[in-house]
Scaffold this motif. Structure first.
Motif, short mmCIF file in Angstrom:
data_model
loop_
_atom_site.label_atom_id
_atom_site.label_comp_id
_atom_site.label_asym_id
_atom_site.label_seq_id
_atom_site.Cartn_x
_atom_site.Cartn_y
_atom_site.Cartn_z
N ALA A 36 0.84 -1.20 0.00
CA ALA A 36 0.00 0.00 0.00
C ALA A 36 0.87 1.25 0.00
O ALA A 36 0.57 2.23 -0.69
N ALA A 37 1.95 1.21 0.78
CA ALA A 37 2.84 2.36 0.87
C ALA A 37 3.53 2.63 -0.47
O ALA A 37 3.64 3.77 -0.92
N LEU A 38 3.97 1.54 -1.12
CA LEU A 38 4.62 1.68 -2.43
C LEU A 38 3.63 2.26 -3.43
O LEU A 38 3.95 3.16 -4.20
N ASP A 39 2.41 1.75 -3.38
CA ASP A 39 1.38 2.18 -4.32
C ASP A 39 1.02 3.65 -4.11
O ASP A 39 0.85 4.41 -5.06
N ALA A 40 0.95 4.07 -2.84
CA ALA A 40 0.52 5.43 -2.54
C ALA A 40 1.46 6.47 -3.15
O ALA A 40 1.03 7.57 -3.50
N ALA B 149 0.48 15.76 -5.51
CA ALA B 149 -0.94 15.38 -5.45
C ALA B 149 -1.10 14.09 -4.65
O ALA B 149 -2.05 13.95 -3.87
N ARG B 150 -0.16 13.15 -4.84
CA ARG B 150 -0.24 11.90 -4.09
C ARG B 150 -0.07 12.14 -2.59
O ARG B 150 -0.73 11.51 -1.77
N LEU B 151 0.83 13.07 -2.26
CA LEU B 151 1.02 13.40 -0.85
C LEU B 151 -0.25 14.00 -0.28
O LEU B 151 -0.67 13.67 0.83
N GLU B 152 -0.90 14.89 -1.08
CA GLU B 152 -2.15 15.50 -0.61
C GLU B 152 -3.21 14.44 -0.39
O GLU B 152 -3.96 14.50 0.59
N THR B 153 -3.27 13.46 -1.31
CA THR B 153 -4.23 12.37 -1.14
C THR B 153 -3.94 11.60 0.14
O THR B 153 -4.86 11.28 0.91
N ALA B 154 -2.65 11.31 0.38
CA ALA B 154 -2.29 10.55 1.58
C ALA B 154 -2.65 11.32 2.83
O ALA B 154 -3.16 10.75 3.81
N LEU C 96 5.44 6.81 6.05
CA LEU C 96 4.26 7.20 6.85
C LEU C 96 3.14 6.19 6.69
O LEU C 96 2.36 5.96 7.61
N ILE C 97 3.04 5.61 5.48
CA ILE C 97 1.96 4.64 5.21
C ILE C 97 2.40 3.26 5.70
O ILE C 97 1.59 2.49 6.19
N ALA C 98 3.69 2.96 5.55
CA ALA C 98 4.19 1.62 5.91
C ALA C 98 4.06 1.35 7.41
O ALA C 98 3.87 0.22 7.81
N ALA C 99 4.22 2.41 8.20
CA ALA C 99 4.09 2.25 9.66
C ALA C 99 3.16 3.35 10.16
O ALA C 99 3.63 4.41 10.57
N ARG D 248 13.64 9.57 -3.90
CA ARG D 248 14.12 9.37 -2.53
C ARG D 248 13.14 9.97 -1.53
O ARG D 248 12.81 9.39 -0.51
N LYS D 249 12.67 11.17 -1.86
CA LYS D 249 11.71 11.85 -0.98
C LYS D 249 10.43 11.02 -0.86
O LYS D 249 9.83 10.93 0.21
N ARG D 250 10.03 10.42 -1.99
CA ARG D 250 8.81 9.62 -1.96
C ARG D 250 8.97 8.39 -1.07
O ARG D 250 8.03 8.00 -0.38
N VAL D 251 10.16 7.79 -1.08
CA VAL D 251 10.39 6.65 -0.19
C VAL D 251 10.25 7.10 1.26
O VAL D 251 9.61 6.44 2.09
N ALA D 252 10.85 8.27 1.55
CA ALA D 252 10.78 8.79 2.92
C ALA D 252 9.32 9.00 3.32
O ALA D 252 8.93 8.71 4.46
#
Lengths: 221, 210
Positions: free
Chosen positions: B116-120, B170-175, B147-150, B139-143
């Motif tokens: 789910a975290a990878l997908d987000a 936009a993905r960050l806003e969705t998350a 937040l989703i992984a844990a 790299r920033k996206r992995v960081a």
């Protein structure tokens, strides 16, 4: 507890993917020890007398090389913040880092130490005890080293400072390790020395996690 | 999942190197709230976030979670807080998926939200790529995927959009929206306007330091 095992697994995996780091340390161990016969002459009797001291001192210096990066790397890439803000106790995580360092550095050093000892004509009676002293003494070495690594983490030239902090702490370990092997070679029981050596490692285990955690929290500020 | 959580600061002051960064700071965010920190460089946005994460202690005042000082139970506070700082904290030799699963285990959680975290953050394609091959934005996206992984109720984000392209932002806003929907609280230092007009904005550095 799982967090600690995850950290150990990660560090061991990292070491596995950077095999040149441990190769450098092992090469240093062998080369530094092999310089002594050039310095003090190749007579087997003289070498046999000093062999155990040389093996231990060079192993100690080789250990020091890997301690330098133990927490420094975590600070540089920002991982320390994640470790400090993790729910697991930082004492446990710092200990996990040391355990991983011991597995990836001290253990390979122990494995090749008989080769170095042979090169230096260590008497045959000393080998078993040499390995025992290394197994019992290196955890203490890594733990005291962990304290030094955590304290010197924000210092420039941290490596030199690390040596200044750690080397005096390792003197008792060195004394009892060498005394144990000398006793074994002389046909005496090395047991009292081995117990003291194990005791030193246990002592280090009781203080190091707290000292490391305290200085890492300071470093993360 | 969190119920009626609240996160507030009372008369908070921060001292760094003998200098007052901010003082008499007050704010309150409730479950599902978003607090956006603004202010000039050096106004103390990062210091405030690190204080919220428990990395530095307040010189004065207190941060309260549900009315309890976070300094009284730092263990509980660490368990509820997920901090994404300036640095990505990536090890060059570890893969994206390894980073996420390590992070979940480090935080004492099952590593079952990795997919789910990878997908987000559109990282599924790069799951097995070592971090040294990633671009700055990746790299920033992995960081952020951490937040989703844990999952944790309180997200502390320091300039989370730095280096992100429009799609990733936009993905960050969705998350963030999804997190707030479940009652999570987000504190973010950013110059961008996040979707959600209900965000509380706290501008640092307006009060004159004495």
């Amino acid at each position: 507890m799982n967090a600690a095992f995850a950290l150990i697994a990660r560090d061991v995996r990292l070491a596995w993917r950077h095999p040149n780091e441990i190769a450098t340390i092992l090469a240093f161990f062998v080369i530094a020890a092999s310089l002594f016969p050039f310095g003090i002459g190749p007579e087997p009797q003289i070498l046999a007398r000093v062999a155990i001291g040389i093996v231990w001192v060079t192993a100690l210096l080789a250990c020091l090389m890997s301690l330098d990066r133990l927490f420094q790397a975590e600070v540089e890439d920002g991982s320390l913040d994640l470790l400090v803000t993790a729910p697991a106790p930082l004492e446990l995580l710092a200990l996990a880092k040391v355990v991983a360092q011991w597995i990836t550095t001290a253990l390979p050093l122990i494995v090749i130490s008989p080769i170095v000892a042979t090169m230096l004509h260590l008497p045959a009676d000393g080998y078993a005890t040499l390995l025992l002293t290394l197994v019992l003494g290196t955890p203490g070495l890594s733990l005291f080293g962990g304290i030094g690594a955590a304290l010197s983490v924000n210092a420039r030239r941290g490596g030199a400072l690390l040596a200044l902090i750690v080397l005096p702490l390792t003197v008792p370990i060195l004394i009892f390790a060498v005394a144990a092997v000398d006793a074994a070679i002389a046909g005496l029981s090395p047991r009292p020395h081995l117990f003291l050596l194990a005791g030193l490692s246990v002592f280090a285990l009781t203080i190091a996690p707290f000292a490391m955690a305290a200085s890492l929290r300071q470093a993360a500020e | 999942m969190i119920g009626r959580a609240s996160f507030e600061a009372h008369d908070l002051a921060c001292l760094r190197g003998g200098r007052i960064v901010f003082r008499q700071l007050e704010f309150r965010v409730d479950a599902g709230g978003l607090l956006v920190l603004r202010g000039a460089n050096g106004a103390g946005k990062s210091s405030l976030l690190r204080m919220m994460a428990g990395l530095i202690g307040p010189a004065h005042g207190a941060l309260l979670w549900n009315g309890d000082d976070i300094a009284d139970d730092p263990d509980a506070h660490r368990a509820r807080t997920s901090y994404a700082g300036h640095s990505d904290a990536l090890k060059p030799a570890l893969t994206v998926a390894e980073h996420l699963s390590f992070h979940a285990k480090l935080r004492g959680q099952a590593a079952d939200k990795i997919a789910a975290a990878l997908d987000a953050f559109a990282l599924t394609k790069f799951a097995d790529l070592p971090a040294r091959l990633l671009s700055q934005g990746q790299r920033k996206r992995v960081a952020l995927a951490r937040l989703i992984a844990a999952p944790a109720p309180l997200w502390l984000l320091d300039e989370p959009t730095n280096g992100l392209d429009a799609d990733s932002t936009a993905r960050l806003e969705t998350a963030i929206a999804a997190h707030r929907e479940t009652g999570g609280i987000v504190v973010a230092a950013t110059h961008l306007d996040f979707a959600g007009a209900d965000a509380v904005t706290l501008t640092l550095g307006e009060r004159k330091a004495a």
